[in-house]
Design a protein around this motif. Structure first.
Motif, mmCIF file in Angstrom:
data_model
loop_
_atom_site.group_PDB
_atom_site.id
_atom_site.type_symbol
_atom_site.label_atom_id
_atom_site.label_comp_id
_atom_site.label_asym_id
_atom_site.label_seq_id
_atom_site.Cartn_x
_atom_site.Cartn_y
_atom_site.Cartn_z
ATOM 1 N N ALA A 143 3.191 5.866 3.559
ATOM 2 C CA ALA A 143 2.260 5.276 2.595
ATOM 3 C C ALA A 143 2.919 4.141 1.818
ATOM 4 O O ALA A 143 2.309 3.094 1.574
ATOM 5 C CB ALA A 143 1.759 6.351 1.634
ATOM 6 N N LEU A 144 4.181 4.343 1.452
ATOM 7 C CA LEU A 144 4.889 3.334 0.671
ATOM 8 C C LEU A 144 5.137 2.074 1.491
ATOM 9 O O LEU A 144 4.946 0.948 0.999
ATOM 10 C CB LEU A 144 6.204 3.933 0.176
ATOM 11 N N CYS A 145 5.530 2.240 2.736
ATOM 12 C CA CYS A 145 5.774 1.079 3.597
ATOM 13 C C CYS A 145 4.479 0.316 3.888
ATOM 14 O O CYS A 145 4.488 -0.909 4.042
ATOM 15 C CB CYS A 145 6.433 1.518 4.899
ATOM 16 N N ARG A 171 2.081 -0.039 1.793
ATOM 17 C CA ARG A 171 1.708 -0.764 0.574
ATOM 18 C C ARG A 171 2.714 -1.840 0.194
ATOM 19 O O ARG A 171 2.387 -2.755 -0.565
ATOM 20 C CB ARG A 171 1.550 0.224 -0.585
ATOM 21 N N VAL A 172 3.943 -1.720 0.706
ATOM 22 C CA VAL A 172 4.998 -2.671 0.343
ATOM 23 C C VAL A 172 5.590 -3.263 1.616
ATOM 24 O O VAL A 172 6.552 -2.732 2.182
ATOM 25 C CB VAL A 172 6.105 -1.983 -0.490
ATOM 26 N N PRO A 173 5.029 -4.370 2.099
ATOM 27 C CA PRO A 173 5.565 -4.993 3.314
ATOM 28 C C PRO A 173 7.033 -5.365 3.149
ATOM 29 O O PRO A 173 7.456 -5.853 2.107
ATOM 30 C CB PRO A 173 4.698 -6.253 3.457
ATOM 31 N N GLY A 174 7.803 -5.099 4.185
ATOM 32 C CA GLY A 174 9.220 -5.441 4.160
ATOM 33 C C GLY A 174 10.117 -4.368 3.589
ATOM 34 O O GLY A 174 11.345 -4.486 3.652
ATOM 35 N N LEU A 175 9.527 -3.312 3.045
ATOM 36 C CA LEU A 175 10.348 -2.239 2.494
ATOM 37 C C LEU A 175 11.036 -1.464 3.617
ATOM 38 O O LEU A 175 10.412 -1.137 4.623
ATOM 39 C CB LEU A 175 9.483 -1.270 1.667
ATOM 40 N N VAL A 176 12.308 -1.171 3.434
ATOM 41 C CA VAL A 176 13.065 -0.387 4.406
ATOM 42 C C VAL A 176 13.524 0.910 3.738
ATOM 43 O O VAL A 176 14.178 0.882 2.689
ATOM 44 C CB VAL A 176 14.292 -1.165 4.930
ATOM 45 N N ILE A 177 13.168 2.036 4.345
ATOM 46 C CA ILE A 177 13.597 3.336 3.842
ATOM 47 C C ILE A 177 14.816 3.768 4.635
ATOM 48 O O ILE A 177 14.739 4.012 5.846
ATOM 49 C CB ILE A 177 12.470 4.366 3.948
ATOM 50 N N ALA A 178 15.943 3.829 3.945
ATOM 51 C CA ALA A 178 17.210 4.093 4.613
ATOM 52 C C ALA A 178 17.386 5.569 4.954
ATOM 53 O O ALA A 178 17.989 5.913 5.971
ATOM 54 C CB ALA A 178 18.366 3.615 3.735
ATOM 55 N N PHE A 224 19.083 4.807 -9.467
ATOM 56 C CA PHE A 224 18.377 6.086 -9.374
ATOM 57 C C PHE A 224 17.177 6.072 -10.310
ATOM 58 O O PHE A 224 17.329 5.794 -11.506
ATOM 59 C CB PHE A 224 19.310 7.239 -9.748
ATOM 60 N N ALA A 225 16.004 6.379 -9.762
ATOM 61 C CA ALA A 225 14.778 6.384 -10.557
ATOM 62 C C ALA A 225 14.127 7.753 -10.480
ATOM 63 O O ALA A 225 13.705 8.186 -9.401
ATOM 64 C CB ALA A 225 13.812 5.315 -10.052
ATOM 65 N N GLY A 226 14.051 8.454 -11.608
ATOM 66 C CA GLY A 226 13.386 9.749 -11.650
ATOM 67 C C GLY A 226 11.879 9.551 -11.748
ATOM 68 O O GLY A 226 11.398 8.979 -12.734
ATOM 69 N N ILE A 227 11.133 10.024 -10.734
ATOM 70 C CA ILE A 227 9.701 9.723 -10.701
ATOM 71 C C ILE A 227 8.837 10.978 -10.551
ATOM 72 O O ILE A 227 7.655 10.875 -10.193
ATOM 73 C CB ILE A 227 9.384 8.684 -9.593
ATOM 74 N N GLY A 228 9.399 12.156 -10.817
ATOM 75 C CA GLY A 228 8.590 13.365 -10.832
ATOM 76 C C GLY A 228 7.831 13.593 -9.541
ATOM 77 O O GLY A 228 8.413 13.627 -8.463
ATOM 78 N N ALA A 229 6.515 13.735 -9.664
ATOM 79 C CA ALA A 229 5.667 14.020 -8.498
ATOM 80 C C ALA A 229 5.188 12.757 -7.800
ATOM 81 O O ALA A 229 4.275 12.821 -6.966
ATOM 82 C CB ALA A 229 4.463 14.866 -8.928
ATOM 83 N N GLY A 230 5.803 11.618 -8.100
ATOM 84 C CA GLY A 230 5.334 10.346 -7.558
ATOM 85 C C GLY A 230 5.237 10.300 -6.048
ATOM 86 O O GLY A 230 4.290 9.741 -5.486
ATOM 87 N N LEU A 231 6.205 10.889 -5.348
ATOM 88 C CA LEU A 231 6.177 10.867 -3.883
ATOM 89 C C LEU A 231 5.117 11.819 -3.337
ATOM 90 O O LEU A 231 4.454 11.514 -2.340
ATOM 91 C CB LEU A 231 7.558 11.215 -3.324
ATOM 92 N N ASP A 232 4.924 12.959 -3.991
ATOM 93 C CA ASP A 232 3.884 13.891 -3.553
ATOM 94 C C ASP A 232 2.494 13.294 -3.745
ATOM 95 O O ASP A 232 1.590 13.547 -2.947
ATOM 96 C CB ASP A 232 3.988 15.210 -4.323
ATOM 97 N N PHE A 233 2.313 12.504 -4.790
ATOM 98 C CA PHE A 233 1.028 11.824 -4.974
ATOM 99 C C PHE A 233 0.786 10.835 -3.836
ATOM 100 O O PHE A 233 -0.318 10.748 -3.294
ATOM 101 C CB PHE A 233 0.996 11.085 -6.317
ATOM 102 N N LEU A 234 1.816 10.082 -3.468
ATOM 103 C CA LEU A 234 1.683 9.131 -2.365
ATOM 104 C C LEU A 234 1.397 9.844 -1.046
ATOM 105 O O LEU A 234 0.600 9.368 -0.232
ATOM 106 C CB LEU A 234 2.958 8.298 -2.224
ATOM 107 N N VAL A 272 6.595 3.870 -8.839
ATOM 108 C CA VAL A 272 7.119 3.944 -7.469
ATOM 109 C C VAL A 272 6.846 2.656 -6.708
ATOM 110 O O VAL A 272 7.765 2.037 -6.142
ATOM 111 C CB VAL A 272 6.551 5.160 -6.717
ATOM 112 N N VAL A 273 5.593 2.237 -6.666
ATOM 113 C CA VAL A 273 5.255 1.031 -5.897
ATOM 114 C C VAL A 273 5.885 -0.224 -6.510
ATOM 115 O O VAL A 273 6.502 -1.019 -5.779
ATOM 116 C CB VAL A 273 3.729 0.879 -5.755
ATOM 117 N N PRO A 274 5.786 -0.460 -7.831
ATOM 118 C CA PRO A 274 6.456 -1.649 -8.391
ATOM 119 C C PRO A 274 7.958 -1.690 -8.139
ATOM 120 O O PRO A 274 8.512 -2.753 -7.817
ATOM 121 C CB PRO A 274 6.150 -1.547 -9.891
#
Length: 256
Positions: free
Chosen positions: A120-122, A124-131, A187-197, A90-92
């Motif tokens: 949490a993602l923003c 850890r990742v400066p400049g990330l935009v969640i649309a 599209f990236a399938g990441i399972g529980a990745g967002l719940d962990f974050l 997720v983060v990479p």
């Protein structure tokens, strides 16, 4: 590394994290979408039983190894791959998107978890935009008109990549559908990745992961749900081991 599924093989075609970065960044640069799946033993069980899931997997552009058994089998076959669990990507992937000026969508889980995961993602990742953030309702069907509506919302948001936290087989089926309905989105399938974050699910400690015992942590955390699943996974290991040894011998014959 090739694994047998219904109607043909499924291949781990991205062996290293470096290969994945090159492939994803190239798609971002060209504006071409992709579908990324992370294969594990549970997926391999499903691939041998579910024709629709197998078809969805073959529609994936990138397949990486999620789970130490897949890595060990690949090593046995002399076709080594790196361990790349969906939760670790997720983060990479978000960093790749931010560097490429690509905005992202968070799909799955609950609205509360998506909000926390986005924060949490923003952080850890400066400049990330969640649309956009979309939590589909219970019973969401990845092969339905509602799925098309969801995919169009992703496109309308301007997102160039969508994290799909829906679990198998829904996230792989939605990604496959997305390659047709929203071909410019990754599209990236990441399972529980967002719940962990978000902290709504607790992942095994790092020392447990290093000992390759994350499966045991999950089993002890939710035995009622996972005992049957892991029993099926264990049951296919002898066949997978034979297949890996057959590939090893084939590689040796080719080298000779």
């Amino acid at each position: 590394m090739e694994f047998q599924a219904l109607d043909g093989p499924v291949t781990v075609n991205i062996p290293t994290a470096s290969d994945l970065e090159k492939a994803v960044v190239t798609r971002f640069e060209t504006g071409e979408g992709f579908a990324l799946a992370t294969i594990n033993l549970d997926h391999l069980v499903k691939l041998g039983q579910d024709a629709e899931f197998a078809a969805a997997y073959r529609a994936q552009d990138f397949v990486v190894a999620d789970g130490n058994p897949v890595v060990w089998l690949a090593k046995l076959a002399q076709q080594p791959v790196e361990l790349m669990p969906g939760a670790d990507l997720v983060v990479p992937l978000a960093e790749m998107a931010a560097r490429s000026g690509v905005t992202v969508a968070l799909i799955g889980s609950t609205e509360a978890s998506l909000e926390l995961a986005g924060m949490a993602l923003c952080a850890r990742v400066p400049g990330l935009v969640i649309a956009t953030r979309i939590a589909p309702p219970m019973g969401f069907d990845a092969d339905s008109a509602a799925a098309n509506t969801l995919l169009r919302k992703i496109v309308d948001s301007g997102a160039g990549m969508a994290f799909l936290a829906l679990g198998a087989p829904k996230q792989e089926q939605l990604a496959a559908r997305g390659r047709v309905v929203a071909p410019g989105v990754g599209f990236a399938g990441i399972g529980a990745g967002l719940d962990f974050l978000a902290g709504s699910q607790k992942r095994a400690p790092k020392w447990v992961q290093r000992l390759a015992l994350e499966w045991l942590w999950r089993l002890l955390s939710n035995p009622a749900r996972l005992v049957g699943r892991y029993a099926h996974c264990i049951a296919i290991l002898p066949r997978l081991t034979r297949d890996a040894l057959r590939l090893r011998r084939s590689n040796g014959d080719s080298a000779g």
